[in-house]
Design an enzyme around this catalytic site. Structure first.
Site, mmCIF file in Angstrom:
data_model
loop_
_atom_site.group_PDB
_atom_site.id
_atom_site.type_symbol
_atom_site.label_atom_id
_atom_site.label_comp_id
_atom_site.label_asym_id
_atom_site.label_seq_id
_atom_site.Cartn_x
_atom_site.Cartn_y
_atom_site.Cartn_z
ATOM 1 N N LYS A 1 37.746 45.108 48.314
ATOM 2 C CA LYS A 1 38.135 45.732 47.050
ATOM 3 C C LYS A 1 37.068 45.389 46.018
ATOM 4 O O LYS A 1 36.852 44.229 45.685
ATOM 5 C CB LYS A 1 39.501 45.219 46.601
ATOM 6 C CG LYS A 1 39.979 45.807 45.282
ATOM 7 C CD LYS A 1 41.357 45.266 44.925
ATOM 8 C CE LYS A 1 41.838 45.800 43.595
ATOM 9 N NZ LYS A 1 43.191 45.289 43.254
ATOM 10 N N LYS B 1 38.689 49.962 49.048
ATOM 11 C CA LYS B 1 39.013 50.476 47.720
ATOM 12 C C LYS B 1 37.862 50.180 46.763
ATOM 13 O O LYS B 1 37.411 49.038 46.706
ATOM 14 C CB LYS B 1 40.299 49.789 47.239
ATOM 15 C CG LYS B 1 40.802 50.211 45.878
ATOM 16 C CD LYS B 1 42.083 49.458 45.511
ATOM 17 C CE LYS B 1 42.598 49.901 44.153
ATOM 18 N NZ LYS B 1 43.806 49.145 43.752
#
Length: 328
Positions: free
Chosen positions: A201, A254
């Site tokens: 992330k 992400k």
């Protein structure tokens, strides 16, 4: 063979031919829809930077979930907006926390059995300061205390799984949280609950609209000391290696579109189920272009999703899940 013996356009002449030889396919079952749960009843508040996405009270969220099930979506990713926030994020692991209540309501509705209920595990929506962990302060200096944060994240994951989450998904990027969550689940006789780790992330500008949706913007500083530097793909592979070693069953990347190379690198290296999150900023910028007539909405939406799938994602978390499923 070269032209004219080889004519690549032969297999592009009709939609039937193009469909027959298509290499990458989207299906509704590979799409996950994020839902933002908030207190109250009859609440359906549109998020200004995310057209068509709402903060929903549990009764309204159940209606939304039923629409998702009818479209054949794969599941829901649940986030919560609590009544109150504090330094220790107690709303994240409270038995009557907003997501815990939502999970119990979803599991009580037999019409939603086809949906996988994924619970995001983070503290940012529940802390008064908006960071994803516990803040340790000394004078004007502060840092996010990794180990005390991990303890609360493990407690949160166990609470969410006990409330009915089919999958728990830690998104905080603290070191060692997957191992701690696995231990907490196993100690609570929840050893069959999988962990979907946000393994890579990145600290991204594309999260802005989400912070409005989840009321989770940091009140000071930023998240660069725990979310990843967008320049680093080798470090992303190390993060994934560590999370798998700690017990992650699935991994999530992400954002998606700005990091398709990371998705591809992970797909080539790992055999675990791999997902990607088409985040709020990706959704918002496309909608801004749609509103101005700069892009054709259906084509641009589907092309963006197809690119993520082609890069190697087995499933996609996306705010486009419902309109995309209608087209599919």
């Amino acid at each position: 063979m070269n032209f004219p013996v080889t004519r690549m356009r032969r297999l592009r002449r009709t939609e039937a031919l193009r469909s027959l030889v298509r290499e990458t396919h989207l299906t509704p079952g590979a799409l996950i829809y994020p839902i933002f749960l908030c207190p109250g009843e009859g609440v359906r508040k549109e998020i200004s930077s995310m057209p068509g996405v709402f903060n929903l009270s549990i009764d309204e969220a159940l209606k939304e979930a039923e629409a998702c099930a009818a479209l054949g979506l794969g599941g829901l990713l649940l986030f919560g907006l609590p009544d109150t926030k504090d330094e220790q994020a107690t709303g994240a692991y409270a038995e009557q926390g907003i997501v815990q209540q939502g999970l119990r309501a979803i599991k009580a509705n037999r019409r939603l059995d086809s949906l996988v209920a994924i619970a995001d595990v983070c503290l940012c929506e529940y802390t008064s300061h908006g960071h994803c962990g516990v803040v340790a302060r000394e004078g004007n200096h502060y840092e996010i205390d990794n180990d005390s944060s991990v303890a609360l994240l493990a407690q949160t994951a166990a609470s969410l799984a006990a409330a009915g989450a089919d999958i728990v998904a830690p998104s905080d990027m603290m070191d060692g949280r997957v191992e701690a969550i696995r231990a907490a689940l196993d100690a609570s006789s929840l050893e069959n609950t999988p962990i979907l780790s946000y393994a890579a992330k990145f600290a991204s500008a594309f999260y802005g609209p989400f912070r409005e949706a989840a009321d989770s913007a940091p009140q000071f500083g930023d998240r660069k000391s725990y979310q990843m530097d967008g320049a680093n793909i080798r470090e992303a592979m190390r993060e994934i290696d560590l999370d798998i070693a700690e017990g992650a069953d699935m991994i999530l990347m992400k954002p998606a579109l700005p990091y398709l190379d990371v998705i591809r690198a992970a797909r080539e290296r790992y055999d675990l189920p791999l997902g990607a999150y088409q985040v709020s900023g990706e959704y918002a910028m496309l909608h801004a272009a749609f509103a101005r007539g700069w892009l054709e909405p259906e084509r641009a939406m589907m092309e963006s999703l197809l690119s993520i799938r082609r890069a190697g994602a087995d499933f996609i978390v996306t705010y486009f899940a419902q309109p995309a499923a209608r087209l599919l």
